[in-house]
Design an enzyme around this catalytic site. Structure first.
Site, PDB file in Angstrom:
ATOM      1  CG  ASN A   9      26.221  32.622  45.496  1.00 16.43           C
ATOM      2  OD1 ASN A   9      25.970  31.958  44.490  1.00 16.43           O
ATOM      3  ND2 ASN A   9      25.713  33.831  45.704  1.00 16.43           N
ATOM      4  CE  LYS A  11      27.810  36.667  44.234  1.00 18.11           C
ATOM      5  NZ  LYS A  11      27.599  38.049  44.593  1.00 18.11           N
ATOM      6  CG  HIS A  95      22.016  36.047  46.691  1.00 16.88           C
ATOM      7  ND1 HIS A  95      22.316  37.236  46.066  1.00 16.88           N
ATOM      8  CD2 HIS A  95      23.150  35.651  47.315  1.00 16.88           C
ATOM      9  CE1 HIS A  95      23.588  37.546  46.306  1.00 16.88           C
ATOM     10  NE2 HIS A  95      24.108  36.604  47.067  1.00 16.88           N
ATOM     11  CD  GLU A  97      24.325  38.839  43.406  1.00 17.46           C
ATOM     12  OE1 GLU A  97      24.355  37.702  42.907  1.00 17.46           O
ATOM     13  OE2 GLU A  97      25.315  39.339  43.978  1.00 17.46           O
ATOM     14  CD  GLU A 167      24.833  36.787  51.367  1.00 18.90           C
ATOM     15  OE1 GLU A 167      25.943  36.259  51.334  1.00 18.90           O
ATOM     16  OE2 GLU A 167      24.138  36.949  50.358  1.00 18.90           O
ATOM     17  N   GLY A 173      30.128  41.788  47.375  1.00 15.03           N
ATOM     18  CA  GLY A 173      30.928  42.050  46.182  1.00 15.03           C
ATOM     19  C   GLY A 173      31.554  43.429  46.146  1.00 15.03           C
ATOM     20  CB  SER A 213      33.439  41.696  51.274  1.00 12.61           C
ATOM     21  OG  SER A 213      32.835  42.360  50.176  1.00 12.61           O
TER      22      SER A 213
HETATM   23  C1  PEP Z   1      27.320  36.473  47.992  1.00 12.81           C
HETATM   24  O1  PEP Z   1      27.364  36.245  46.802  1.00 12.81           O
HETATM   25  O2  PEP Z   1      26.386  36.033  48.661  1.00 12.81           O
HETATM   26  C2  PEP Z   1      28.401  37.248  48.598  1.00 12.81           C
HETATM   27  C3  PEP Z   1      28.385  37.467  49.887  1.00 12.81           C
HETATM   28  O3  PEP Z   1      29.390  37.706  47.758  1.00 12.81           O
HETATM   29  P1  PEP Z   1      30.841  38.282  48.186  1.00 12.81           P
HETATM   30  O4  PEP Z   1      31.426  37.307  49.155  1.00 12.81           O
HETATM   31  O5  PEP Z   1      31.596  38.357  46.896  1.00 12.81           O
HETATM   32  O6  PEP Z   1      30.614  39.615  48.813  1.00 12.81           O
END
Ligand code: PEP
Length: 251
Positions: A9, A11, A95, A97, A167, A173, A213
């Site tokens: 992803n 973003k 997601h 976000e 998630e 992040g 992460s």
């Molecule tokens: C994500 O954007 O869904 C995500 C899990 O980001 P990261 O791997 O950077 O934590």
């Protein structure tokens, strides 16, 4: 046996040139999609070009969001039909976000899942708890509510082709990863929710990713767990080298 799925992803990162170069390079480095589904979910503006570059390779291209209506007066939005018309295969829906910064509701996400299936795009449905919810012992109740809402109105046959991404918001992040055992326990609880809503065969068929992460150093342990069928990856999907390692770990 569920085929692992590793989805990046991106973003709101990467210039057009960086995005095109990445996909061009990665298509010749990743393992066959007979062993693992490799997906890059890119900014909408790049999707048509990336689909062309990835055409007839082992890499699939996904969107990060879409509207649920086919067309209409929705300035700035992209429709499922438009995504399908350029050959997009996946879409990330719900997601955290999008839920947090764009006020996406469970109801809207449910409509988007329906809209994705209508045009044969595979939805990657995100769920996960905040740090406070985790501290309060509400993780399973939260993901159960999100998944129950997202899957409302679907048949077992339809659900088998979907992907769920667990998630935990506190792990996205932040560099903090859920332990593989904790992530597996929640993914197992999500599978049980699907079994309760539909049946065991559906629960065994649906693929559940972990996200938060994930990086080359921790993906193998995560994927070794019974209920983790892949990863949704933000930061570590932005570099060719680490993305390829993540896909290789899934193969
Ligand atoms: C994500 O954007 O869904 C995500 C899990 O980001 P990261 O791997 O950077 O934590």
């Amino acid at each position: 046996m569920r085929k692992p799925i590793i989805a990046g992803n991106w973003k709101m990162y990467k210039s057009f040139e960086e995005a095109a170069d990445f996909v061009d390079e990665v298509t010749s480095l990743i393992p066959s999609n007979e062993a693992v589904d490799a997906v890059i979910c890119a900014p909408a503006i790049y999707l048509a070009t990336l689909v062309e570059i990835a055409d007839e390779t082992d890499l699939a291209i996904g969107a990060q969001n879409m509207h649920y209506e086919t067309e209409g007066a929705f300035t700035g939005e992209v429709s499922p039909t438009q995504l399908a018309s350029i050959g997009v295969d996946y879409v990330v829906l719900g997601h955290s976000e999008r839920r947090e910064y764009f006020a996406e509701t469970d109801e809207a996400i449910n409509k988007k899942v329906r809209a994705a299936l209508n045009v044969d795009i595979v939805p990657i449905i995100c769920c996960g708890e905040t740090d406070a919810e985790r501290e309060a012992g509400q993780t399973e109740a939260k993901v159960e509510a999100q998944i129950t809402a997202a899957l409302q109105g679907f048949s077992a046959e339809e659900v088998q082709h979907m992907v769920i991404a667990y998630e935990p918001i506190w792990a996205i992040g932040t560099g903090k990863t859920a332990t593989a055992d904790d992530a597996n326990a929640v993914c197992g609880a999500i599978r049980q929710v699907v079994a309760n809503l539909f049946d065991d065969a559906t629960a065994q068929a649906i693929r559940i990713q972990y996200g938060g992460s994930v990086k080359p150093e921790n993906i193998e342990e995560l994927l070794s767990k019974e209920h983790i069928d892949g990863a949704l990856v933000g930061g570590a999907s932005l570099q060719v080298e680490s993305y390829v390692k993540l896909v290789e770990a899934g193969a």
